[in-house]
Design a protein around this motif. Sequence first.
Motif, short mmCIF file in Angstrom:
data_model
loop_
_atom_site.label_atom_id
_atom_site.label_comp_id
_atom_site.label_asym_id
_atom_site.label_seq_id
_atom_site.Cartn_x
_atom_site.Cartn_y
_atom_site.Cartn_z
N GLU A 408 45.88 -57.80 25.62
CA GLU A 408 46.18 -57.71 24.19
C GLU A 408 47.13 -58.84 23.74
O GLU A 408 46.87 -59.57 22.79
CB GLU A 408 46.81 -56.34 23.91
CG GLU A 408 47.27 -56.11 22.49
CD GLU A 408 46.15 -55.67 21.55
OE1 GLU A 408 45.04 -55.35 22.06
OE2 GLU A 408 46.37 -55.67 20.34
N THR A 492 41.40 -59.37 12.15
CA THR A 492 40.26 -58.52 11.76
C THR A 492 39.84 -57.68 12.96
O THR A 492 39.19 -58.17 13.88
CB THR A 492 39.10 -59.40 11.28
OG1 THR A 492 39.62 -60.30 10.34
CG2 THR A 492 37.97 -58.59 10.67
N VAL A 493 40.25 -56.45 12.91
CA VAL A 493 40.07 -55.60 14.08
C VAL A 493 38.59 -55.33 14.38
O VAL A 493 38.18 -55.25 15.52
CB VAL A 493 40.92 -54.31 13.93
CG1 VAL A 493 40.34 -53.41 12.84
CG2 VAL A 493 41.02 -53.57 15.26
N GLU A 494 37.77 -55.28 13.32
CA GLU A 494 36.34 -55.03 13.49
C GLU A 494 35.70 -56.03 14.45
O GLU A 494 34.80 -55.70 15.22
CB GLU A 494 35.57 -55.07 12.16
CG GLU A 494 35.76 -53.87 11.29
CD GLU A 494 37.10 -53.88 10.57
OE1 GLU A 494 37.77 -54.94 10.57
OE2 GLU A 494 37.50 -52.83 10.05
N PHE A 496 36.88 -57.35 17.04
CA PHE A 496 37.10 -57.01 18.45
C PHE A 496 36.37 -55.74 18.83
O PHE A 496 35.92 -55.58 19.94
CB PHE A 496 38.60 -56.92 18.71
CG PHE A 496 39.27 -58.25 18.54
CD1 PHE A 496 39.23 -59.20 19.57
CD2 PHE A 496 39.85 -58.60 17.34
CE1 PHE A 496 39.81 -60.43 19.40
CE2 PHE A 496 40.44 -59.83 17.17
CZ PHE A 496 40.42 -60.76 18.19
N ARG A 497 36.25 -54.86 17.82
CA ARG A 497 35.54 -53.62 18.12
C ARG A 497 34.08 -53.89 18.44
O ARG A 497 33.46 -53.18 19.22
CB ARG A 497 35.62 -52.66 16.92
CG ARG A 497 37.03 -52.14 16.77
CD ARG A 497 37.03 -50.77 16.09
NE ARG A 497 38.39 -50.26 16.06
CZ ARG A 497 39.01 -49.82 14.97
NH1 ARG A 497 38.36 -49.83 13.81
NH2 ARG A 497 40.23 -49.37 15.05
N LYS A 498 33.57 -54.94 17.79
CA LYS A 498 32.15 -55.24 18.00
C LYS A 498 31.90 -55.95 19.32
O LYS A 498 30.77 -56.16 19.72
CB LYS A 498 31.63 -56.09 16.85
CG LYS A 498 31.29 -55.26 15.63
CD LYS A 498 30.71 -56.17 14.57
CE LYS A 498 30.88 -55.54 13.21
NZ LYS A 498 31.09 -56.56 12.19
N GLN A 501 32.07 -53.95 25.40
CA GLN A 501 33.23 -53.25 25.98
C GLN A 501 33.28 -53.36 27.51
O GLN A 501 33.48 -52.39 28.21
CB GLN A 501 33.17 -51.77 25.60
CG GLN A 501 33.14 -51.52 24.11
CD GLN A 501 34.44 -51.96 23.42
OE1 GLN A 501 35.51 -51.53 23.87
NE2 GLN A 501 34.33 -52.81 22.43
N GLU A 504 36.45 -51.98 29.38
CA GLU A 504 36.57 -50.54 29.60
C GLU A 504 35.57 -50.03 30.63
O GLU A 504 35.87 -49.23 31.49
CB GLU A 504 36.34 -49.80 28.28
CG GLU A 504 37.66 -49.63 27.55
CD GLU A 504 37.47 -49.14 26.17
OE1 GLU A 504 36.71 -48.18 26.00
OE2 GLU A 504 38.09 -49.73 25.23
N ASN A 534 35.76 -65.45 23.31
CA ASN A 534 36.01 -64.46 22.24
C ASN A 534 36.98 -65.00 21.20
O ASN A 534 36.74 -64.90 20.00
CB ASN A 534 36.59 -63.16 22.83
CG ASN A 534 35.51 -62.37 23.58
OD1 ASN A 534 34.31 -62.61 23.38
ND2 ASN A 534 35.93 -61.46 24.44
N TYR A 538 36.40 -65.83 17.25
CA TYR A 538 37.25 -65.29 16.19
C TYR A 538 37.79 -66.43 15.31
O TYR A 538 37.73 -66.39 14.07
CB TYR A 538 38.43 -64.50 16.79
CG TYR A 538 39.23 -63.82 15.73
CD1 TYR A 538 38.78 -62.62 15.16
CD2 TYR A 538 40.42 -64.38 15.24
CE1 TYR A 538 39.50 -62.00 14.14
CE2 TYR A 538 41.14 -63.77 14.23
CZ TYR A 538 40.68 -62.59 13.69
OH TYR A 538 41.38 -61.98 12.67
#
Length: 620
Positions: A408, A492-494, A496-498, A501, A504, A534, A538
């Motif tokens: 992070e 823009t958090v979206e 990273f959400r996209k 994963q 995880e 990534n 961004y």
Amino acid sequence: MTTMESLIGLVNRIQRACTMLGDYGGGDNAFSSLWEALPSVAVVGGQSSGKSSVLESVVGRDFLPRGSGIVTRRPLVLQLHKTEDGSQEYAEFLHLPKRRFTDFSMVRKEIQDETDRVTGKTKQISPIPIHLSIYSPNVVNLTLIDLPGLTKVAVEGQPDTIVEDIESMVRSYVEKPNSVILAISPANQDIATSDAMKLAREVDPTGERTFGVLTKLDLMDKGTNALDVLEGRSYRLQHPWVGIVNRSQADINRNIDMIVARRKEREYFATSPDYGHLAGKMGSEYLAKLLSKHLESVIRSRIPSITSLINKSIEELESEMDHLGRPIAVDAGAQLYTILELCRAFDRIFKEHLDGGRPGGDRIYGVFDNQLPAALRKLPFDRHLSLQNVKKVVSEADGYQPHLIAPEQGYRRLIEGSLSYFRGPAEASADAVHFVLKELVRKSIGETQELKRFPTLQAEIAAAANEALERFRDEGRKTVIRLVDMEASYLTVEFFRKLPQEVEKAGNPGNSGNTASQAVDRYSDGHFRRIGSNVSSYVGMVSETLRTTIPKAIVYCQVREAKLSLLNHFYTQIGRKEAKQLGQLLDEDPAMMERRLQCAKRLELYKAARDEIDSVSWAR
Ligand SMILES: Nc1nc2c(ncn2[C@@H]2O[C@H](COP(=O)(O)OP(=O)(O)OP(=O)(O)O)[C@@H](O)[C@H]2O)c(=O)[nH]1
């Protein structure tokens, strides 16, 4: 009916106005001369030829300075106005318009003083005339110009060039074709040696403009007479010669009155055995009438050419006035109005440049469409997001404990580090647009024709506009930097959400068998490469956003402001200025102001002259 009075009076008035404007014979003038076109009688004679005596006799008063040496050192324009019988005689000078002289000895003194005022006491001569008007029942309407006496040698205290100076000044008066020459020669001297006749012959060889006057007939040797001259045998002129008998020095010393002298002169001719048959055509009174009549007819014949000269000059002057621009008002309100008009003229042109009526505004789009994207492309993200740097930044962010899942902190640092690169192109765009605007101001000032007359105002407007542009640029820079900082302050958090994963998934305990290798993977090059890629995506997304928002901010802060309020600050400033300061802003090139003043005065003179001539023509 056109009367003699009206014609000669007309020329007198125009002549006076000409002198006030510096337009006189021998004067050095850039304008076409109206004076030159006006007929006049110039009195020429050698020293002691009796010139002053003739003039005084024509006037019927003693009023000319006397003395030895050169007494007449400036031309004297003597305008005689006949008044009703019994009215009081008086004299007036053009340079002393409010004063009436009834004592003619004071007239003499004023001529001397006024001569000295211009020439100094150095006995120099000057071509600037003195205008003297005499109003009397004993004169005829006539204008005579008394000129310095022609001399052969300079006397003590005079410059060596005086002899030629006098001759060239007298010549400048008599050589113009509209001049009537009154050539005075003494009868007790051989006419062949007369200075006056010598000059008259040079400038008027046919003798059509020359009136020969012979003075001192009473002083001729006993047994001789001047009939050969007076009857035109020894020297032929188109006009008849006039013989004169003035007061002798003894008469002057005895203060013999001019009117008595005129009577004695009449008696002389009436009783003269030699000249009795010519008595009706001799003497100063006859001379005055003859000249008056002649001058009137010359003026009459010249009126059409004077009128056409006046009309031509009016046209020329008006077109020159148009070219020079109208004079500026003197009161503060009108000056302020003029300044605002000029500012508006400039502002209009500036806006035309921005909006596309004139070239240059497109360069602003050039900044947004080329320079900014190119600068964004050139940003060194490859270096910043190289495997090595990503590893370094992520590890540093981790501290002593490597990240367990996604780094992070590492992401944030890499993104913040990358975003800070956008400041450069953002500010550079604000600067580039600033320079385009500045250049447009410069161009617009140059293209505002109305401003050309006012270099001071021009400079002030340029300074005010540039100052405003500086302020707009500061605002523009601040705003674009803020855009960049905004991007860095909230991600823009979206995005990273996209992202897939993997991390995880890698950490999912239910995912059998692979746990160890996945964990190892987290520290492998592939892992860091993915982080780099990534972040790069961004940053690419932010770059796209900034590519569209930076131009918006710049247009909003700089271009739009320039269009709306470039000179607002200046307007407030000049609104507070006093008349004097406003006048300074409208300070024109002094040479141009002088020229306009001269043009305006001259235009006024010519128009007044045209009106006068028109009124005489109507009366005809
Ligand atoms: N007897 C007589 N004397 C005259 C006559 N005309 C002039 N004089 C005298 O001649 C002298 C010169 O006359 P002015 O009239 O002063 O001559 P001027 O040409 O004006 O002389 P400057 O101004 O000195 O050049 C004076 O003493 C006059 O009295 C004349 O017709 N008869």
